[in-house]
Design a protein around this motif. Structure first.
Motif, mmCIF file in Angstrom:
data_model
loop_
_atom_site.group_PDB
_atom_site.id
_atom_site.type_symbol
_atom_site.label_atom_id
_atom_site.label_comp_id
_atom_site.label_asym_id
_atom_site.label_seq_id
_atom_site.Cartn_x
_atom_site.Cartn_y
_atom_site.Cartn_z
ATOM 1 N N ILE A 194 -5.126 9.061 -1.296
ATOM 2 C CA ILE A 194 -6.185 9.239 -2.304
ATOM 3 C C ILE A 194 -7.359 8.320 -2.005
ATOM 4 O O ILE A 194 -8.529 8.706 -2.135
ATOM 5 N N LEU A 195 -7.084 7.082 -1.589
ATOM 6 C CA LEU A 195 -8.160 6.136 -1.283
ATOM 7 C C LEU A 195 -9.005 6.652 -0.120
ATOM 8 O O LEU A 195 -10.239 6.609 -0.171
ATOM 9 N N ARG A 196 -8.350 7.168 0.920
ATOM 10 C CA ARG A 196 -9.103 7.720 2.054
ATOM 11 C C ARG A 196 -9.925 8.932 1.618
ATOM 12 O O ARG A 196 -11.058 9.125 2.050
ATOM 13 N N PHE A 197 -9.334 9.771 0.748
ATOM 14 C CA PHE A 197 -10.043 10.940 0.241
ATOM 15 C C PHE A 197 -11.298 10.515 -0.524
ATOM 16 O O PHE A 197 -12.382 11.077 -0.336
ATOM 17 N N SER A 198 -11.157 9.505 -1.392
ATOM 18 C CA SER A 198 -12.293 9.049 -2.202
ATOM 19 C C SER A 198 -13.378 8.408 -1.343
ATOM 20 O O SER A 198 -14.571 8.624 -1.552
ATOM 21 N N GLN A 199 -12.969 7.607 -0.339
ATOM 22 C CA GLN A 199 -13.946 6.955 0.527
ATOM 23 C C GLN A 199 -14.695 7.979 1.385
ATOM 24 O O GLN A 199 -15.912 7.872 1.582
ATOM 25 N N LYS A 200 -13.972 8.970 1.867
ATOM 26 C CA LYS A 200 -14.588 9.960 2.743
ATOM 27 C C LYS A 200 -15.652 10.774 2.020
ATOM 28 O O LYS A 200 -16.702 11.100 2.589
ATOM 29 N N HIS A 201 -15.396 11.092 0.735
ATOM 30 C CA HIS A 201 -16.310 11.972 -0.008
ATOM 31 C C HIS A 201 -17.155 11.211 -1.030
ATOM 32 O O HIS A 201 -17.855 11.828 -1.829
ATOM 33 N N SER A 202 -17.070 9.870 -1.004
ATOM 34 C CA SER A 202 -17.884 9.017 -1.890
ATOM 35 C C SER A 202 -17.717 9.397 -3.361
ATOM 36 O O SER A 202 -18.682 9.557 -4.105
ATOM 37 N N ILE A 203 -16.465 9.586 -3.765
ATOM 38 C CA ILE A 203 -16.180 9.881 -5.165
ATOM 39 C C ILE A 203 -15.064 8.953 -5.631
ATOM 40 O O ILE A 203 -14.359 8.357 -4.820
ATOM 41 N N GLN A 204 -14.941 8.837 -6.962
ATOM 42 C CA GLN A 204 -13.863 8.056 -7.532
ATOM 43 C C GLN A 204 -12.765 9.009 -8.022
ATOM 44 O O GLN A 204 -13.038 10.144 -8.391
ATOM 45 N N SER A 205 -11.528 8.521 -7.994
ATOM 46 C CA SER A 205 -10.425 9.370 -8.413
ATOM 47 C C SER A 205 -9.334 8.523 -9.042
ATOM 48 O O SER A 205 -9.327 7.296 -8.919
ATOM 49 N N ALA A 206 -8.414 9.216 -9.730
ATOM 50 C CA ALA A 206 -7.303 8.536 -10.400
ATOM 51 C C ALA A 206 -6.059 9.398 -10.268
ATOM 52 O O ALA A 206 -6.128 10.625 -10.240
ATOM 53 N N LEU A 207 -4.918 8.720 -10.180
ATOM 54 C CA LEU A 207 -3.634 9.392 -10.039
ATOM 55 C C LEU A 207 -2.878 9.286 -11.360
ATOM 56 O O LEU A 207 -2.567 8.195 -11.827
ATOM 57 N N LEU A 208 -2.623 10.444 -11.993
ATOM 58 C CA LEU A 208 -1.882 10.490 -13.250
ATOM 59 C C LEU A 208 -0.526 11.141 -13.013
ATOM 60 O O LEU A 208 -0.426 12.119 -12.283
ATOM 61 N N VAL A 209 0.514 10.591 -13.636
ATOM 62 C CA VAL A 209 1.839 11.197 -13.556
ATOM 63 C C VAL A 209 2.375 11.393 -14.962
ATOM 64 O O VAL A 209 1.932 10.760 -15.922
ATOM 65 N N ASN A 210 3.334 12.279 -15.056
ATOM 66 C CA ASN A 210 4.009 12.535 -16.318
ATOM 67 C C ASN A 210 4.529 11.210 -16.878
ATOM 68 O O ASN A 210 5.193 10.451 -16.186
ATOM 69 N N ALA A 211 4.218 10.918 -18.145
ATOM 70 C CA ALA A 211 4.553 9.613 -18.718
ATOM 71 C C ALA A 211 6.052 9.357 -18.710
ATOM 72 O O ALA A 211 6.490 8.228 -18.487
ATOM 73 N N SER A 212 6.855 10.410 -18.942
ATOM 74 C CA SER A 212 8.297 10.197 -18.931
ATOM 75 C C SER A 212 8.808 9.899 -17.528
ATOM 76 O O SER A 212 9.794 9.201 -17.358
ATOM 77 N N LEU A 213 8.111 10.435 -16.517
ATOM 78 C CA LEU A 213 8.500 10.134 -15.135
ATOM 79 C C LEU A 213 8.039 8.745 -14.729
ATOM 80 O O LEU A 213 8.662 8.085 -13.901
ATOM 81 N N ALA A 214 6.924 8.290 -15.302
ATOM 82 C CA ALA A 214 6.378 6.993 -14.909
ATOM 83 C C ALA A 214 7.352 5.865 -15.219
ATOM 84 O O ALA A 214 7.321 4.812 -14.571
ATOM 85 N N ALA A 215 8.230 6.088 -16.205
ATOM 86 C CA ALA A 215 9.193 5.042 -16.547
ATOM 87 C C ALA A 215 10.133 4.736 -15.382
ATOM 88 O O ALA A 215 10.720 3.670 -15.318
#
Length: 743
Positions: A194-215
């Protein structure tokens, strides 16, 4: 009357006429500007959608490229003698030395900072982990894909949520002389991709996961964005507050886009190898920058319209010229829109019509057969020769499909995605002849890639289906079976789908058994309100929480439960957990029973024993589904008498869908009936339905039975149900089912 007697001179009349004409032209010009603004707004929405779709496509290409890279890396390690010897001799120390050296060398050549390697033996026990010395864990239950790989040892690329983070994972079998020794897993954190993707296209991004899975992510901090999603990683924290309240569902819809507070959002769905949703990659595009690009495209036209609008007030003699010019400009906008629509239906690489185009074609045109064509082992070719050669091969494949299309009238070629293509046939050619012809034409002779002077022989799998609304799904089933059985082609037949459904049945039965064993069957509660909209009681609804946090409704598992004889356990669990949930509540609650439950001796005895021991039995209502399968009314009548001894009450569910026998209703002495949702949905639309519902309500009132309307999903329907005299209402207009009780 003489000319001198006329109150206005000819020049005044001409002036007034010119003034009126100019005013008319000014109004017409203003309308033109207004229409241009509408075009700007519509074009803006289309432009933003195009930008987010382009980001979706680029991210998917990057993911595919990353997985291919890890695939090559894993395949090169899986054949190394040291690794094979360590599994043969059960020597993890040898594996540790080899892996340590390999990872140190990989740091010099690969941009990934954190790369993990995991060895698994053929009994599906953990043999060696590069991040921990712990070994011996049994992975057969927590990793169901490994059991499938035991049956068919093939490389598997997937995305999974582990103890560190959401990662890209490639699993490769380790074999020697045809014997399976185990599996090698190369694991890399998705956030670096994701970091390489954001740097390459000069955009910001965030990774969200299902809250129950995040536990489950115990070794990396995260923060909750909502009760459904958790933030696992972000390239920039400035836009994180805008994530709250975004329209992201647990169903994980594909390629979403929307606008909020000056930011255009795109969300790419992330799934595991079974297609279960894990979360989203959300990227942020500056609406001002996108708007500036759009305005730059529209600036020449906007200036032209503005100049012509001003000129219309002064130069009325140019009116017809301006009108002609305006028509041309708007025609240009229309042509531009048509070109954009055409581009949205065309594959950018091969210039063949795409999946969107074929769905429209199948809706609007007649056709005889659909063929899905898949290039065998294309990913391996792409990894070996590189993506440039792979793209050229896809282009050459598309050209050959076009040649086939031109050679045989009635064929139409499409590219659906990656290495999958399609043919629609509108001619009356016999299907087996068409399959043989297509396979022979597309595989005869090598495919030449001229830039690198490469010749490659391709093999092909084809799935076919006859014209129907489900043709795409049916052809896909045939294609998958052709690939799994190493056949050149398969024609869909109902027995193929039965085979496909059998595999799904086995998989779902296994998941259902695991859920019951791990106590993941829970009740959800949907409120039932009175005529004033106040919560009066609750209906308890069975739900299964998957290990990945996905919520399964009974629609997906009840029939499987009945066939696999797990249904009594589900009913008993629901009774037990529902009783416990309302121990501290004063609300009445209802539990669904079928006649199978009542006829099942152990389940019936369990219910009666539970009622006997429950101090709040008077709050319990059992909803019995009305059905023609009730063949022993004496047994049902005796059961109702038994539960009423404890103070429990009875409701008939889905009343109006079966016999609707009022004589039986009176004999059974029921307390409530729930009028079937298909009847309720017809209120206000079908006069005959209203007569039926009115009759049900009137008879129930005479019998002293209270009525409940199901599936109330809007205010007019609720108002109509109240007018009919229905006592209680239930539906999404008031509340959706939830795992919590609203006190």
């Amino acid at each position: 009357m003489s000319q001198t007697d006329f109150p206005f001179s000819r020049s005044t009349i001409r002036y007034v006429a010119i003034l009126l004409l100019t005013a008319f032209m000014g109004i017409a010009s203003f309308i033109g500007v207004f229409e241009l603004q509408n075009e700007r707004e519509a074009g803006g929405r289309l432009f933003y959608a195009e930008q987010t779709q382009e980001m979706h496509r680029r991210f998917e290409l990057l993911l595919e490229s990353e997985l291919q890279s890890y695939s090559l890396f894993a395949s090169s390690l899986a054949i190394h003698p040291d690794l094979i010897q360590s599994l043969e001799t059960q020597n993890p120390a040898l594996a540790e030395r080899f892996v340590y050296q390999t990872l140190e060398e990989s740091k010099l050549h690969r941009p990934v900072e954190n790369l993990w390697i995991h060895l698994i033996d053929s009994s599906l026990h953990s043999f060696y982990r590069s991040w921990s010395f712990k070994r011996g864990d049994d992975l057969s239950i927590v990793r169901p894909e490994l059991s499938l790989l035991l049956e068919n040892p093939t490389p598997l690329a997937q995305m999974s949520l582990g103890i560190f983070t959401l990662s890209l994972k490639h699993t490769h079998p380790i074999q020697k002389e045809g014997k399976l020794l185990g599996f090698l897993e190369v694991i890399a954190p998705l956030q670096e991709t994701i970091l390489r993707f954001s740097q390459k296209h000069s955009i910001q991004s965030a990774l969200l996961v299902n809250a129950s899975l995040a536990a489950k992510v115990t070794q990396q901090p995260y923060s909750l964005i909502s009760d459904q999603y958790a933030l696992l990683y972000a390239t920039d924290s400035r836009n994180l507050t805008l994530l709250e309240g975004l329209p992201l569902s647990l169903a994980c819809q594909k390629n979403l886009s929307w606008e909020k507070e000056g930011v255009v959002f795109g969300a790419s769905c992330l799934r595991d190898s079974f297609g279960a949703p894990l979360g989203y990659l959300v990227f942020f595009l500056d609406e001002k920058e996108l708007g500036a690009k759009l305005e730059q495209n529209l600036a020449p036209l906007s200036r032209l319209i503005f100049v012509l609008t001003l000129a219309s007030a002064l130069l009325f003699l140019l009116f017809w010229g301006y009108a002609r010019s305006a028509r041309l400009e708007f025609r240009s906008i229309q042509n531009l829109y048509e070109r954009l629509v055409e581009e949205s239906r065309t594959d950018s690489l091969t210039r063949l019509p795409n999946r969107h185009a074929i769905r429209l074609e199948m809706q609007n045109q007649s056709y005889a057969h659909l063929l899905l064509l898949n290039i065998d082992s294309f990913r391996t070719l792409n990894d070996f020769y590189g993506s440039d050669v792979g793209d050229d091969l896809l282009i050459e494949f598309a050209k050959r499909l076009k040649m086939l299309e031109q050679k045989h009238t009635g064929l139409k070629a499409y590219r659906l995605h990656a290495d999958e293509f399609a043919l629609l046939s509108s001619e009356s050619m016999e299907i087996k002849k068409l399959l043989t012809l297509t396979h022979r034409f597309m595989t005869q002779g090598p495919y030449r890639e001229n830039r690198h002077r490469i010749e490659i022989m391709l093999s092909l799998s084809i799935g076919a289906a006859k014209a129907s609304p489900q043709a795409l799904e049916q052809a896909d089933i045939a294609l998958n079976l052709a690939k799994s059985s190493n056949d050149s082609y398969k024609l869909y037949a109902p027995e193929l789908e039965n085979h496909h459904k059998l595999r799904q049945h086995i998989t779902l039965t296994k998941r259902l058994k695991e859920a019951l064993r791990e106590d993941r069957l829970i009740p959800y509660f949907q409120p039932i309100v009175n005529s004033k909209g106040h919560i009066q009681k609750y209906e308890c609804l069975a739900r299964i929480i998957e290990s990945n946090g996905e919520v399964l409704s009974p629609y997906l598992f009840l029939q499987i439960a009945k066939k696999s004889k797990l249904y009594p356990k589900i009913t008993q669990k629901m009774v037990q957990k529902s009783f416990k949930a309302f121990e501290k509540s004063d609300h009445d609650f209802s539990i669904n029973l079928s006649f199978e439950d009542i006829a099942h001796t152990k389940t019936r005895d369990f219910i009666l024993k539970s009622l006997q021991d429950y101090p709040k039995a008077k709050q319990v209502i059992f909803e019995i589904v009305e059905t023609e399968n009730i063949h022993n009314y004496k047994l049902l009548e005796d059961f109702i008498k038994e539960i009423k001894r404890f103070g429990a009450r009875v409701a008939i569910d889905d009343f109006g869908s079966g016999y609707s026998n009022f004589l039986h209703l009176a004999k059974l002495r029921v307390d409530f009936i729930k009028i079937d949702g298909s009847l309720i949905q017809g209120l206000g639309q079908d006069s005959e339905v209203e007569i039926i519902v009115h009759s049900i309500v009137e008879i129930c009132q005479r019998l002293g039975i209270q009525t409940i309307a199901e599936f109330i999903d809007n205010e007019p329907l609720s108002h109509k149900a109240s007018e009919m005299g229905i006592d209680f209402q239930q539906g999404f207009y008031f509340y959706e089912p939830s795992h919590e009780i609203r006190h």
